[in-house]
Design a protein around this motif. Structure first.
Motif, PDB file in Angstrom:
ATOM      1  N   THR A  14       0.855  -1.181   0.000  1.00 48.61           N
ATOM      2  CA  THR A  14       0.000   0.000   0.000  1.00 48.61           C
ATOM      3  C   THR A  14       0.891   1.231   0.000  1.00 48.61           C
ATOM      4  O   THR A  14       2.053   1.168   0.389  1.00 48.61           O
ATOM      5  CB  THR A  14      -0.868   0.025   1.269  1.00 48.61           C
ATOM      6  OG1 THR A  14       0.003  -0.020   2.394  1.00 48.61           O
ATOM      7  CG2 THR A  14      -1.799  -1.168   1.321  1.00 48.61           C
ATOM      8  N   LYS A  15       0.321   2.356  -0.437  1.00 48.01           N
ATOM      9  CA  LYS A  15       1.095   3.588  -0.465  1.00 48.01           C
ATOM     10  C   LYS A  15       1.386   4.054   0.961  1.00 48.01           C
ATOM     11  O   LYS A  15       0.531   3.937   1.833  1.00 48.01           O
ATOM     12  CB  LYS A  15       0.283   4.661  -1.203  1.00 48.01           C
ATOM     13  CG  LYS A  15       1.017   5.965  -1.346  1.00 48.01           C
ATOM     14  CD  LYS A  15       0.185   6.999  -2.076  1.00 48.01           C
ATOM     15  CE  LYS A  15       0.907   8.325  -2.014  1.00 48.01           C
ATOM     16  NZ  LYS A  15       0.326   9.332  -2.861  1.00 48.01           N
ATOM     17  N   GLN A  16       2.582   4.553   1.179  1.00 43.13           N
ATOM     18  CA  GLN A  16       2.914   5.096   2.495  1.00 43.13           C
ATOM     19  C   GLN A  16       2.416   6.533   2.580  1.00 43.13           C
ATOM     20  O   GLN A  16       3.031   7.455   2.062  1.00 43.13           O
ATOM     21  CB  GLN A  16       4.425   5.034   2.710  1.00 43.13           C
ATOM     22  CG  GLN A  16       4.804   5.518   4.086  1.00 43.13           C
ATOM     23  CD  GLN A  16       6.000   4.765   4.638  1.00 43.13           C
ATOM     24  OE1 GLN A  16       6.268   3.622   4.289  1.00 43.13           O
ATOM     25  NE2 GLN A  16       6.747   5.410   5.508  1.00 43.13           N
ATOM     26  N   HIS A  17       1.254   6.715   3.232  1.00 39.19           N
ATOM     27  CA  HIS A  17       0.676   8.059   3.324  1.00 39.19           C
ATOM     28  C   HIS A  17       1.423   8.883   4.360  1.00 39.19           C
ATOM     29  O   HIS A  17       1.911   8.356   5.354  1.00 39.19           O
ATOM     30  CB  HIS A  17      -0.793   7.965   3.712  1.00 39.19           C
ATOM     31  CG  HIS A  17      -1.644   7.315   2.674  1.00 39.19           C
ATOM     32  ND1 HIS A  17      -1.857   7.877   1.443  1.00 39.19           N
ATOM     33  CD2 HIS A  17      -2.302   6.143   2.664  1.00 39.19           C
ATOM     34  CE1 HIS A  17      -2.628   7.075   0.728  1.00 39.19           C
ATOM     35  NE2 HIS A  17      -2.912   6.006   1.441  1.00 39.19           N
ATOM     36  N   GLN A  40      -1.964  -3.450  -5.966  1.00 38.87           N
ATOM     37  CA  GLN A  40      -1.806  -2.007  -5.853  1.00 38.87           C
ATOM     38  C   GLN A  40      -1.570  -1.402  -7.227  1.00 38.87           C
ATOM     39  O   GLN A  40      -0.859  -1.973  -8.051  1.00 38.87           O
ATOM     40  CB  GLN A  40      -0.616  -1.731  -4.931  1.00 38.87           C
ATOM     41  CG  GLN A  40      -0.354  -0.276  -4.632  1.00 38.87           C
ATOM     42  CD  GLN A  40       0.686   0.355  -5.555  1.00 38.87           C
ATOM     43  OE1 GLN A  40       0.581   1.508  -5.917  1.00 38.87           O
ATOM     44  NE2 GLN A  40       1.679  -0.409  -5.972  1.00 38.87           N
ATOM     45  N   ASP A  95      -0.831   2.474  -9.374  1.00 38.84           N
ATOM     46  CA  ASP A  95      -0.380   3.841  -9.164  1.00 38.84           C
ATOM     47  C   ASP A  95      -0.223   4.518 -10.528  1.00 38.84           C
ATOM     48  O   ASP A  95       0.410   3.956 -11.417  1.00 38.84           O
ATOM     49  CB  ASP A  95       0.974   3.781  -8.439  1.00 38.84           C
ATOM     50  CG  ASP A  95       1.393   5.099  -7.857  1.00 38.84           C
ATOM     51  OD1 ASP A  95       0.984   5.368  -6.721  1.00 38.84           O
ATOM     52  OD2 ASP A  95       2.120   5.852  -8.515  1.00 38.84           O
ATOM     53  N   HIS A 128      -2.009  12.488  -9.366  1.00 40.13           N
ATOM     54  CA  HIS A 128      -1.452  11.230  -8.840  1.00 40.13           C
ATOM     55  C   HIS A 128      -2.607  10.405  -8.254  1.00 40.13           C
ATOM     56  O   HIS A 128      -3.294  10.850  -7.350  1.00 40.13           O
ATOM     57  CB  HIS A 128      -0.411  11.563  -7.757  1.00 40.13           C
ATOM     58  CG  HIS A 128       0.376  10.376  -7.315  1.00 40.13           C
ATOM     59  ND1 HIS A 128       1.439  10.455  -6.464  1.00 40.13           N
ATOM     60  CD2 HIS A 128       0.252   9.062  -7.602  1.00 40.13           C
ATOM     61  CE1 HIS A 128       1.938   9.254  -6.249  1.00 40.13           C
ATOM     62  NE2 HIS A 128       1.222   8.382  -6.929  1.00 40.13           N
ATOM     63  N   ASN A 155      -3.700   6.607  -6.680  1.00 39.90           N
ATOM     64  CA  ASN A 155      -3.174   5.365  -6.128  1.00 39.90           C
ATOM     65  C   ASN A 155      -4.300   4.566  -5.501  1.00 39.90           C
ATOM     66  O   ASN A 155      -5.191   5.128  -4.872  1.00 39.90           O
ATOM     67  CB  ASN A 155      -2.121   5.689  -5.055  1.00 39.90           C
ATOM     68  CG  ASN A 155      -1.474   4.442  -4.509  1.00 39.90           C
ATOM     69  OD1 ASN A 155      -2.073   3.703  -3.742  1.00 39.90           O
ATOM     70  ND2 ASN A 155      -0.259   4.185  -4.937  1.00 39.90           N
ATOM     71  N   TRP A 197       8.183   8.716  -0.565  1.00 39.09           N
ATOM     72  CA  TRP A 197       7.137   9.070   0.401  1.00 39.09           C
ATOM     73  C   TRP A 197       7.451  10.341   1.180  1.00 39.09           C
ATOM     74  O   TRP A 197       6.689  10.754   2.046  1.00 39.09           O
ATOM     75  CB  TRP A 197       6.907   7.917   1.383  1.00 39.09           C
ATOM     76  CG  TRP A 197       8.174   7.252   1.853  1.00 39.09           C
ATOM     77  CD1 TRP A 197       8.681   6.079   1.384  1.00 39.09           C
ATOM     78  CD2 TRP A 197       9.100   7.712   2.843  1.00 39.09           C
ATOM     79  NE1 TRP A 197       9.860   5.775   2.028  1.00 39.09           N
ATOM     80  CE2 TRP A 197      10.148   6.752   2.924  1.00 39.09           C
ATOM     81  CE3 TRP A 197       9.152   8.827   3.673  1.00 39.09           C
ATOM     82  CZ2 TRP A 197      11.225   6.886   3.806  1.00 39.09           C
ATOM     83  CZ3 TRP A 197      10.237   8.959   4.539  1.00 39.09           C
ATOM     84  CH2 TRP A 197      11.245   8.000   4.595  1.00 39.09           C
ATOM     85  N   SER A 217       8.678   0.421  -1.785  1.00 36.12           N
ATOM     86  CA  SER A 217       8.444   1.434  -2.806  1.00 36.12           C
ATOM     87  C   SER A 217       9.600   1.602  -3.789  1.00 36.12           C
ATOM     88  O   SER A 217       9.535   2.454  -4.671  1.00 36.12           O
ATOM     89  CB  SER A 217       8.142   2.774  -2.116  1.00 36.12           C
ATOM     90  OG  SER A 217       9.048   3.011  -1.057  1.00 36.12           O
ATOM     91  N   ARG A 219       8.903   1.847  -7.341  1.00 40.56           N
ATOM     92  CA  ARG A 219       8.179   3.045  -7.763  1.00 40.56           C
ATOM     93  C   ARG A 219       9.103   4.243  -7.961  1.00 40.56           C
ATOM     94  O   ARG A 219       8.641   5.317  -8.317  1.00 40.56           O
ATOM     95  CB  ARG A 219       7.114   3.393  -6.729  1.00 40.56           C
ATOM     96  CG  ARG A 219       5.753   2.871  -7.145  1.00 40.56           C
ATOM     97  CD  ARG A 219       4.708   3.275  -6.142  1.00 40.56           C
ATOM     98  NE  ARG A 219       4.321   2.134  -5.341  1.00 40.56           N
ATOM     99  CZ  ARG A 219       3.640   2.235  -4.209  1.00 40.56           C
ATOM    100  NH1 ARG A 219       3.304   3.402  -3.733  1.00 40.56           N
ATOM    101  NH2 ARG A 219       3.302   1.157  -3.552  1.00 40.56           N
ATOM    102  N   HIS A 244       8.205   7.253 -10.472  1.00 40.49           N
ATOM    103  CA  HIS A 244       8.033   8.503  -9.731  1.00 40.49           C
ATOM    104  C   HIS A 244       8.894   9.616 -10.344  1.00 40.49           C
ATOM    105  O   HIS A 244       8.430  10.735 -10.560  1.00 40.49           O
ATOM    106  CB  HIS A 244       8.431   8.269  -8.277  1.00 40.49           C
ATOM    107  CG  HIS A 244       8.157   9.414  -7.362  1.00 40.49           C
ATOM    108  ND1 HIS A 244       6.998   9.539  -6.648  1.00 40.49           N
ATOM    109  CD2 HIS A 244       8.894  10.515  -7.065  1.00 40.49           C
ATOM    110  CE1 HIS A 244       7.034  10.657  -5.945  1.00 40.49           C
ATOM    111  NE2 HIS A 244       8.178  11.271  -6.179  1.00 40.49           N
TER     112      HIS A 244
END
Lengths: 564, 172
Positions: free
Chosen positions: A314-317, A338, A340, A360, A362, B57, B93, B96, B100
Motif C-alpha cells: 500500500t502507499k505510504q501516506h 496495488q 499507481d 497522482h 493510487n 514518500w 516502494s 516506484r 516517480h
C-alpha cells in the motif's frame, strides 16, 4: 556478564579505532565522521487521550554513530542510550552501551565486514537485516559478511551471524548465500542498450537448538526442525519505458509462535510491472504471502529477530488523517494488489494552466487468504487456495492534485477513501469506511519567509465507545482514532533556519480527544533541533509496513540531530 | 563512569579529524537498470555535484527536487553542476522510484540505496539531506530538511564551488 562483555567490546573497539587513527597518521589520510541524536520526552496523565504519568518525569533516547574511514578500510561504533526508554520503545532497551561495532574492508571486487552489519537479498523476502531508529527496530547480524564481484555484473554474497535483540543476540544462527547477475554489465554489447535484465537467487538457513514445545494433541511433544531453510529466485527485466520485476520465495517447515507451531511450508510471490515516460507513469504490484514469518528464534512473538521482510504494497501516506489507520504487513498470510498512476498536465494546456498540474492516483486492496483449517500445533495447520481471497483487510483510493497557483503559491489537494478492518491491528468492530480530504497550501512570502497551511477532514462510520459482542461478551470500542475529525495546521518558516508550527486535531463527532501541538525548530547545516508541546494520539507508527505501537503522550518533547 | 569517559574519548577523536570528508568510493548502490555499481561512479569531470538523499514518500524531498527541476537546466548551463538523487526507498516502494522520477520529469542521475549502506556512510539521519561536493570529491556543504525557496541558497553554494571560491558555511 553482559556488562563485562560490553566493556571488553568497547575497549577492543576503541583500540581498533585508536590503532586505525595512528596508522592513518602514518599513511597520511583517513577521517572520522558521525552523527548524534538525542530525543527527550516529559509526559503527564490525561484520561481523555489515555496518557499516564511517567514515573521518571523525563524519558530520553540517545544515539551516536562514529565512523572512521581510511581508503578501503572503515570501522564504526554506535553508542545507544535509553534512560529510560521513551514511550512506545520496549523497556528491554533500558541502559547505555555499545550497540553496534564493525570493521570493514571494501574494494571494487571484494568487501568484507566483521562485526555488526546490515544486508538484504533481493526484496528482503528471505533475508533483510536492517534498522529503523524510529521504530526502535534493529535486527543487525553480528558475524561476518563477504561480498565478491569476480567479474563485472556478477555479485556473490555470503553472510553468517546472530541477530541483535535489544541489548542481546538471539540464539538462532543465520547463514545466507546470494548470487546476482546483471547482463548489462556482464555482456559488453548490452551496455547502454534499451533492454536490461538482472536475475538473482538466494538461500538462507537458520539453526536453532531444540526445545520442548507441546503439540495440540495432549501428551505429544513437537519434533522441531533445528535447521530451517528459505530460498528465493528473482528477476528484473526492462525494455525502454517498460519494466517487470518478480520474486518468488519459499520457506521450509518452520513451526514457531508466529504461526502457532504449524508445519506448513511458507511461500511468497511479489510481482511489479511499470511503464513510464516523461510526465506519465503507471505501475501495478501484486503479492501473495502465505506463512512467511521467518525469525531466528521460534519463541519470539514481538517485533524483533525477523530474518526476512515482507514489504507492504500500500502507499505510504504522510498526511495525518490518511495515515491514521495505516496498513501493517501480515507476514503470516495476505494477498494484495496495488496500482499507481502519475500524470503531468503540460504548461499552457487547459488543465495545466500557466505552471502545469500534477495528478497522482493510487489504489490498493489487501485481503487475507482463503484457508481451511487442518489442525493446530504439530499439524500442517491449514490449506489455502492460491487465487482465492479471504477477508478484506484494507483498501484505499487516493487522488492527489498538485498545482502552482502563482509563482509564490502552491496547492496540493487530496481526496482519499479507505476501508479498514480494525481486527487486523487488534481492535474490534465492523469495517471502517473513511473519507479524507486534505488541503495543503504553501505561500512563499519572500525569499526567507514561507507559510504553510494544512486543513484535513476525516469522516468515518466508526464510533468511539460503540458496543460489540466479542467472544460472547459485550465490549466497548476504545480505539481513540474512531469518529469524525477536523485538523488545522499553520507552519511558518522564517529567516530560512527557523520554523514554528501550531496544529490541532479535534474529534467533532462520535470520537474523543482534542490534540493540540505547538512546535519550534531550528535547522542549520546538518543540525536540526525541535521542541514541541502538546498531545500525541496513541496509535501505530509505521515505516515500510512495519509498525510500532505508540502510546498517547501529553507534554514536552525535544529532538536534536546532527552529523559531522 | 568509565563508559561516559570512553564516549567522550570517541567524541574527542571525532573532533580532531582534520581531513576533509570525501564521498566514499566503494559503497554499493543500484542504478536504475538494476545493476549494482560502486559509489565511485558518482563523477562530474571536476565540476560540482549535488547529492540529495530522498524517498518517494518524503514530501519535503519531493518539493525540493521538483523546485530544482524548474531551474536545473540553467544551473547546469551556468555551473556544470550535476544532481545525483539517492533514493532510500526500501522494497515497499523501490520499484516506484523510476516511475516517480519519470512522472515528475526529473532529469537527475538516480540511484537506489535499499540497504542504506551509502546513507550510513554519509551519516544521513533523516531525508532530505543534501550535500554539495567539489571537483575533488570533497563534501564542502550539507543541509537537512527543505523549505520552499531554499534551493536558491543551495545554488549560491554551487556557484561558489564552481568558481573555486571558499564556502564560509563549511560542512559541519
Amino acid at each position: 556478564m553482559k556488562k563485562r562483555n560490553n566493556r571488553i567490546v568497547l575497549l577492543t573497539a576503541l583500540c581498533v579505532a585508536a590503532g586505525a587513527v595512528s596508522q592513518a597518521q602514518v599513511l597520511g589520510g583517513g577521517h572520522v565522521s558521525g552523527n548524534v541524536q538525542l530525543d527527550g520526552q516529559i509526559s503527564k496523565a490525561d484520561s481523555v487521550i489515555g496518557s499516564t504519568n511517567v514515573a521518571e518525569k523525563l524519558l530520553s533516547n540517545m544515539r551516536a554513530d562514529v565512523l572512521y574511514t581510511n581508503g578501503a578500510i572503515s570501522a564504526g561504533l554506535r553508542i545507544e542510550g535509553y534512560l529510560n526508554p521513551m514511550l512506545g520503545f520496549d523497556a528491554k532497551y533500558k541502559g547505555v552501551g555499545v550497540a553496534n561495532y564493525f570493521v570493514s574492508y571494501q574494494r571494487e571486487r571484494l568487501s568484507i565486514t566483521a562485526g555488526n552489519f546490515y544486508e538484504q537479498f533481493g526484496n528482503g523476502m528471505i533475508l533483510r537485516a536492517y534498522e529503523d531508529r524510529y521504530l526502535g527496530m534493529d535486527n543487525a547480524l553480528r558475524g561476518l559478511s563477504v561480498t565478491g564481484r569476480p567479474v563485472n555484473g556478477v555479485t556473490l554474497k555470503g553472510v553468517i551471524g546472530k541477530q541483535r535483540c535489544y541489548w542481546d543476540y538471539g540464539r538462532g544462527l543465520v547463514r545466507g548465500l546470494d548470487g546476482e547477475v546483471s547482463f548489462n554489465s556482464l555482456i559488453k554489447s548490452l551496455e547502454g542498450s534499451k533492454f536490461h535484465a538482472t536475475v538473482g537467487a538466494g538461500f538462507v538457513s537458520k539453526y536453532e537448538e531444540d526445545e520442548t514445545v507441546n503439540a495440540e494433541q495432549p501428551g505429544y511433544k513437537l519434533n522441531l526442525p533445528l535447521n530451517v531453510g528459505a530460498g528465493s529466485v528473482r528477476m528484473d527485466l526492462g525494455y525502454g519505458g517498460f519494466s517487470l520485476q518478480a520474486e518468488y520465495a519459499r520457506k521450509g517447515q518452520d513451526p514457531s509462535i508466529m504461526n502457532s507451531y504449524i508445519y506448513r511450508p511458507g511461500e511468497a510471490l511479489m510481482v511489479n510491472a511499470t511503464y513510464s515516460q516523461r510526465g506519465f507513469s503507471a505501475n501495478v504490484q501484486a503479492k501473495r504471502v502465505d506463512n512467511m514469518s521467518f525469525k531466528s528464534v521460534r519463541s519470539e512473538s514481538g517485533q524483533m529477530l525477523y530474518i526476512n521482510y515482507i514489504p507492504a504494497i500500500t502507499k505510504q501516506h504522510t498526511y495525518a488523517f490518511l495515515s491514521m489507520f495505516p496498513y501493517a504487513t501480515q507476514a503470516t498470510g495476505e494477498m494484495g494488489l496495488q496500482g499507481d498512476v502519475m500524470y503531468k498536465f503540460k504548461k499552457g494546456t487547459a488543465l495545466g494552466g500557466k505552471y502545469g498540474t500534477d495528478l497522482h492516483i493510487n489504489s490498493a486492496i489487501i485481503t487475507g487468504l482463503d484457508t481451511t483449517r487442518v489442525g493446530g500445533a504439530g499439524t500442517y495447520g491449514y490449506n489455502s487456495k492460491w487465487l482465492k481471497c479471504g477477508d478484506l483487510y484494507y483498501g484505499d483510493v487516493t487522488v492527489e492534485v498538485a498545482k502552482k497557483l502563482s509563482s509564490a503559491v502552491k496547492l496540493t489537494a487530496t481526496y482519499g477513501y479507505q476501508v479498514f478492518n480494525p481486527e487486523v491491528d487488534g481492535h474490534i468492530g465492523n469495517l471502517h469506511h473513511n473519507n479524507v480530504v486534505v488541503c495543503d497550501l504553501t505561500w512563499k512570502v519572500n525569499k526567507k519567509n514561507v507559510l504553510r497551511f494544512e486543513g484535513e477532514w476525516l469522516g468515518s462510520d466508526s464510533k468511539y465507545g460503540e458496543k460489540f459482542m466479542v467472544g460472547g461478551v459485550e465490549t466497548e470500542n476504545h480505539d481513540r482514532r474512531c469518529g469524525d475529525w477536523l485538523m488545522g495546521l499553520v507552519e511558518y518558516n522564517f529567516l530560512s533556519k527557523w520554523f514554528v508550527s501550531v496544529s490541532d486535531q479535534y474529534a467533532y463527532r462520535d470520537g474523543i480527544g482534542n490534540y493540540y501541538n505547538v512546535s519550534l525548530g531550528y535547522n542549520y547545516g546538518a543540525t536540526r533541533l525541535q521542541i514541541g508541546y502538546g498531545k500525541q494520539r496513541e496509535g501505530l507508527l509505521c515505516i515500510g509496513g512495519v509498525c510500532r505501537q505508540v502510546p498517547a503522550s501529553n507534554g514536552l518533547t525535544f529532538s536534536l540531530t546532527t552529523s559531522f | 563512569m568509565k563508559r561516559i569517559l570512553l564516549t567522550l574519548v570517541c567524541l574527542a577523536l571525532a573532533g580532531i579529524a582534520t581531513a576533509q570528508n570525501t564521498v566514499p568510493q566503494n559503497v554499493t548502490i543500484k542504478a536504475m537498470d538494476g545493476t549494482s555499481v560502486q559509489t565511485s561512479v558518482i563523477q562530474n569531470d571536476g565540476k560540482p555535484i549535488i547529492i540529495s538523499f530522498w524517498a518517494t514518500w518524503c514530501k519535503p524531498c519531493n518539493r525540493e527536487l521538483n523546485a530544482i527541476k524548474e531551474v536545473y537546466e540553467n544551473w547546469q548551463k551556468e555551473t556544470g553542476v550535476k544532481l545525483v538523487a539517492v533514493s532510500i526507498d526500501d522494497a515497499r516502494s523501490a520499484t516506484r522510484v523510476k516511475p516517480h522520477a519519470d512522472g515528475n520529469e526529473w532529469d537527475y542521475e538516480i540511484y537506489l540505496d535499499q540497504n542504506q549502506d551509502f546513507k550510513r556512510a554519509m551519516n544521513v539521519v533523516n531525508v532530505p539531506h543534501t550535500f554539495v561536493v567539489n571537483g575533488k570529491g570533497e563534501i564542502v556543504w550539507q543541509h537537512t530538511s527543505y523549505v520552499d525557496g531554499q534551493e536558491e541558497e543551495l545554488y549560491e553554494v554551487v556557484k561558489k564551488v564552481a568558481a573555486g571560491e571558499p564556502i564560509e558555511e563549511a560542512a559541519e
